[in-house]
Scaffold this motif. Structure first.
Motif, PDB file in Angstrom:
ATOM      1  N   GLY A 161       0.847  -1.277   0.055  1.00  0.00           N
ATOM      2  CA  GLY A 161       0.030  -0.031  -0.062  1.00  0.00           C
ATOM      3  C   GLY A 161       0.756   1.387   0.055  1.00  0.00           C
ATOM      4  N   LYS A 162       2.012   1.309   0.353  1.00  0.00           N
ATOM      5  CA  LYS A 162       2.846   2.398   0.616  1.00  0.00           C
ATOM      6  C   LYS A 162       3.681   2.651  -0.768  1.00  0.00           C
ATOM      7  N   ILE A 163       4.069   1.595  -1.377  1.00  0.00           N
ATOM      8  CA  ILE A 163       4.725   1.528  -2.747  1.00  0.00           C
ATOM      9  C   ILE A 163       3.792   2.113  -4.025  1.00  0.00           C
ATOM     10  N   ILE A 164       2.754   1.287  -4.115  1.00  0.00           N
ATOM     11  CA  ILE A 164       1.697   1.701  -4.836  1.00  0.00           C
ATOM     12  C   ILE A 164       0.348   2.594  -4.380  1.00  0.00           C
ATOM     13  N   THR A 165       0.537   3.670  -4.806  1.00  0.00           N
ATOM     14  CA  THR A 165      -0.563   4.790  -4.234  1.00  0.00           C
ATOM     15  C   THR A 165      -1.748   4.745  -5.075  1.00  0.00           C
ATOM     16  N   ASP A 166      -1.647   4.446  -6.615  1.00  0.00           N
ATOM     17  CA  ASP A 166      -2.832   4.239  -7.449  1.00  0.00           C
ATOM     18  C   ASP A 166      -3.684   3.240  -7.108  1.00  0.00           C
ATOM     19  N   ASN A 167      -4.859   3.517  -6.937  1.00  0.00           N
ATOM     20  CA  ASN A 167      -5.818   2.385  -6.602  1.00  0.00           C
ATOM     21  C   ASN A 167      -6.044   1.348  -7.600  1.00  0.00           C
ATOM     22  N   THR A 168      -6.040   1.716  -8.784  1.00  0.00           N
ATOM     23  CA  THR A 168      -6.480   0.709 -10.111  1.00  0.00           C
ATOM     24  C   THR A 168      -5.187  -0.094  -9.974  1.00  0.00           C
ATOM     25  N   LEU A 169      -3.859   0.374  -9.968  1.00  0.00           N
ATOM     26  CA  LEU A 169      -2.734  -0.315  -9.899  1.00  0.00           C
ATOM     27  C   LEU A 169      -2.671  -1.339  -8.807  1.00  0.00           C
ATOM     28  N   PHE A 170      -3.127  -1.014  -7.736  1.00  0.00           N
ATOM     29  CA  PHE A 170      -3.243  -1.796  -6.539  1.00  0.00           C
ATOM     30  C   PHE A 170      -3.881  -3.036  -6.646  1.00  0.00           C
ATOM     31  N   VAL A 171      -5.351  -2.552  -7.058  1.00  0.00           N
ATOM     32  CA  VAL A 171      -6.187  -3.845  -7.106  1.00  0.00           C
ATOM     33  C   VAL A 171      -5.585  -4.803  -8.187  1.00  0.00           C
ATOM     34  N   LYS A 172      -5.100  -4.161  -9.337  1.00  0.00           N
ATOM     35  CA  LYS A 172      -4.680  -5.251 -10.313  1.00  0.00           C
ATOM     36  C   LYS A 172      -3.410  -6.083 -10.022  1.00  0.00           C
ATOM     37  N   ILE A 173      -2.770  -5.403  -9.335  1.00  0.00           N
ATOM     38  CA  ILE A 173      -1.604  -6.434  -8.664  1.00  0.00           C
ATOM     39  C   ILE A 173      -1.967  -7.319  -7.814  1.00  0.00           C
TER      40      ILE A 173
END
Length: 544
Positions: A196-208
């Protein structure tokens, strides 16, 4: 006296048999309790039937607008104008005025006429002979459906309903997406909190999360399609040293199902945004170009329709969405809000804090003009909105740079402008003053600024000298009285007085300290002379 009665099947013209019944309106309903009683009051003269539903719809819409339809014109020419009547009783006052202008007939429309028409409607089946009740009911139902479709199709207030619904749905989707993403981050954060600290974009976080699953599969998962190389390395390094708790396969399956829902809602939101932009460009192109499709759609939804928005002034459009703050400020007698929904526009967001109020006011004025052109104009183009946007951008650039232009050339505007802008005054040397030939010598008057500190010192010294003089004169006057009593050393006292007079004449001190020192010396000399006098008196008394 004739009565014009409108029905879904056509126009009926009745003849009022007893005109006195119209004045006795309180007991008129008793006459219409039975068909025989109704027939004794009015009699059907003519009935003009509509050919189809289209003709009935045209006649009804014309009557609603207070205009004459073709069918009614023909009926009045054929059946009413031949018989010269004093008055024509009619239910609608607007339609009566139109008939009076067209045919020069005196039309009456009041509460008594309305009561008579109500009584005729109650006995309509018996009065209208030759028209079955089933046929009348079917025509009334068909006309009602046709009129409803006509209003929905051609009403300018109903065309933008799709825009209002789409914008409201977008707002709801944004709220749901925020809730789902927050839940997904919190849920997966127990297992892999560093992501959560490395990826701030919500869409990218969900896809990862969807691709990777648990953090144990991070090293084997290829994230190059989603992330750049540097972020991919950080994610994989963090997965190896993560401090999160272990979760089961059922937990990660449920989290991935939530990710699928978030991705699906995001895709639908993108599709809905494109649809809204297309509808706004077709419906209100100038407003869309000026303030954007989302802000324009919110303003239309807040006003209810594009036509209602066009009726509002620019000042109202400026504070749309801030009604609570406005009434609270008026109640507490504080400053009213400067912007509402228009605050989220691009031009207002680009301006600095001190210029947001000015820019929102100017943008609201242009948006009101653009809305009226879109709602009431015949041509569909965005040239007006684009031109106004360029002007506002130029004004914003001037405001941010601080170069204010004078909009008006009036005297008041010039004074206001010059008040806040200092002028550089340039004094030129007077060349004509160099030559003094043929001119009389004039004493120069010194201005207060040219008189330096020396002049002020002189003024102070002269005041101090004037204050000292009367003290000296008093003391000098007392001395000759003592001398006369004693009759001794008249020569010494006279010599002292002469010295003092000489000192007074020559007393032109340059500084205040010298004056004070001389005064002190003179004051000291006086008591010494008095002591000498006392000693001489004592010696004379001893000799005697």
């Amino acid at each position: 006296m004739l009565v014009l009665f409108e029905t879904p099947a056509g126009y009926a013209i009745f003849k009022l048999l007893d005109e006195s019944k119209l004045s006795e309106i309180d007991n008129l309903y008793q006459e219409f309790n039975t068909p025989e009683g109704a027939a004794s009051v009015v009699k059907l003269k003519n009935f003009i039937k509509f050919e189809d539903t289209t003709e009935a719809l045209a006649a009804t819409t014309a009557a609603i607008e207070g205009k004459l339809s073709k069918t009614l014109k023909k009926a009045l020419k054929k059946h009413v104008c031949k018989d010269v009547q004093d008055q024509l009783l009619i239910g609608d006052a607007k339609l009566g005025s139109a008939i009076k202008e067209k045919f020069d007939l005196q039309c009456v429309s009041n509460s008594n006429v309305q009561e008579l028409l109500r009584c005729i409607r109650s006995q309509m089946d018996s009065l209208l002979t030759g028209l079955p009740k089933k046929e009348m009911t079917a025509m009334a139902l068909g006309l009602a459906h046709s009129l409803s479709r006509y209003k929905l199709k051609f009403s300018p207030d109903k065309i933008d309903t799709m825009i209002v619904q789409a914008q409201c749905l977008l707002d709801d989707l944004d709220k749901e997406l925020n809730n789902y993403v927050m839940r997904c981050r919190e849920w997966y954060g127990w297992h892999f909190p560093e992501l959560g600290k490395i990826i701030t974009d919500n869409t990218l976080f969900v896809k990862i999360v969807k691709l990777m699953g648990t953090r144990d599969h991070a090293a084997k998962t290829d994230l190059s399609d989603i992330l750049p190389e540097d972020l991919e390395e950080k994610v994989k390094e963090a997965a190896e040293i993560s401090m999160g708790t272990e979760i089961s396969d059922d937990d990660i399956v449920n989290i991935q199902n939530l990710c699928d829902e978030i991705i699906a809602i995001t895709d639908y939101r993108t599709h809905l945004t494109d649809y809204l932009k297309a509808r706004m460009m077709a419906m209100a192109p100038n407003l869309t170009v000026l303030i954007g499709e989302h802000i324009g759609a919110r303003l239309i939804a807040h006003a209810g329709s594009l036509m209602n928005l066009a009726k509002h002034p620019a000042s109202t459009l400026q504070i749309f969405g801030a009604e609570k703050a406005l009434f609270r400020a008026l109640k507490t007698k504080k400053d009213t809000p400067k912007y509402g929904l228009i605050y989220h526009a691009q031009l207002v967001g680009q301006s600095s804090t001190k210029n947001k109020g000015k820019m929102s006011r100017m943008l609201a004025a242009k948006a009101a003009l653009a809305t009226r052109v879109d709602a009431l104009g015949d041509e569909v183009s965005f040239e007006l909105g684009a031109a106004h946007k360029v002007k506002l951008e130029n004004k914003l650039r001037l405001l941010e740079e601080g170069n204010l232009r004078r909009i008006s050339g009036t005297g008041k505007a010039k004074v206001k402008f010059e008040k806040y802008h200092s002028k550089s005054e340039v004094h030129e040397y007077p060349v004509a003053a160099d030559s003094t030939l043929g001119k009389k010598a004039v004493k120069r008057e010194h201005s207060p600024s040219e008189e330096g500190p020396e002049s002020s010192k002189r003024i102070k010294l002269e005041e101090e000298v004037n204050d000292v003089k009367p003290k000296k004169e008093k003391k000098v006057k007392t001395e000759p009285q003592e001398d006369e009593v004693d009759g001794v050393d008249n020569g010494d006292t006279s010599s002292l007085e002469k010295k003092k007079k000489k000192k007074k004449k020559s007393l032109q001190p340059e500084t205040a300290e010298e004056v004070k020192e001389e005064i002190k010396e003179e004051v000291k000399e006086e008591p010494k002379s008095e002591k000498k006098k006392k000693k001489k008196r004592q010696s004379q008394m001893e000799e005697d």
